[in-house]
Design a protein around this motif. Sequence first.
Motif, mmCIF file in Angstrom:
data_model
loop_
_atom_site.group_PDB
_atom_site.id
_atom_site.type_symbol
_atom_site.label_atom_id
_atom_site.label_comp_id
_atom_site.label_asym_id
_atom_site.label_seq_id
_atom_site.Cartn_x
_atom_site.Cartn_y
_atom_site.Cartn_z
ATOM 1 N N ALA A 89 0.824 -1.308 -0.108
ATOM 2 C CA ALA A 89 -0.086 0.065 0.119
ATOM 3 C C ALA A 89 1.003 1.254 0.094
ATOM 4 O O ALA A 89 0.599 2.188 -0.738
ATOM 5 C CB ALA A 89 -0.826 -0.079 1.314
ATOM 6 N N SER A 90 1.847 1.160 0.763
ATOM 7 C CA SER A 90 2.756 2.539 0.920
ATOM 8 C C SER A 90 3.463 2.624 -0.609
ATOM 9 O O SER A 90 3.603 3.774 -0.845
ATOM 10 C CB SER A 90 3.679 2.358 2.046
ATOM 11 O OG SER A 90 4.523 1.454 1.929
ATOM 12 N N SER B 43 2.586 1.835 -3.431
ATOM 13 C CA SER B 43 1.506 2.205 -4.290
ATOM 14 C C SER B 43 1.274 3.553 -4.094
ATOM 15 O O SER B 43 1.128 4.486 -5.124
ATOM 16 C CB SER B 43 0.415 1.375 -4.032
ATOM 17 O OG SER B 43 -0.747 1.782 -5.092
ATOM 18 N N GLU B 44 1.199 3.973 -2.904
ATOM 19 C CA GLU B 44 0.761 5.662 -2.662
ATOM 20 C C GLU B 44 2.140 6.439 -3.190
ATOM 21 O O GLU B 44 1.639 7.358 -3.666
ATOM 22 C CB GLU B 44 0.615 5.639 -1.065
ATOM 23 C CG GLU B 44 0.045 7.244 -1.056
ATOM 24 C CD GLU B 44 -1.364 7.408 -1.500
ATOM 25 O OE1 GLU B 44 -1.600 8.681 -1.391
ATOM 26 O OE2 GLU B 44 -2.137 6.637 -1.929
#
Length: 105
Positions: free
Chosen positions: A30-31, A33-34
């Motif tokens: 998630a990180s 991707s962000e």
Amino acid sequence: MVRGEALSAYRSLLRATRKSFADDTLMLKASASEVRKKFDENRHVTSEPEIQKLLDEAREASHFISTMIIQAKLNDRGGYEVKPSKEHAGATLEIPSEEVMRKSA
């Protein structure tokens, strides 16, 4: 020069997230991707002052992630342990609520 600075800031953010979220596949993905999303959103910025502002924000985010985020890990007794490193010296500890902990499990 700016391209090199952007690449350096990008890599620094990824290193910070890999260190802070080690062993947490969900947060690592998630990180990353962000971080990628934010850099892609600003890929076409050409204004030098705006680019410098974005680079400063990326450096600040990397520093924040490295020094202010510590992941608690579930121990054998069913509780959570926090093991701050020397980079976290002087930071304040914010314990997440039970509700937040349940959602992340």
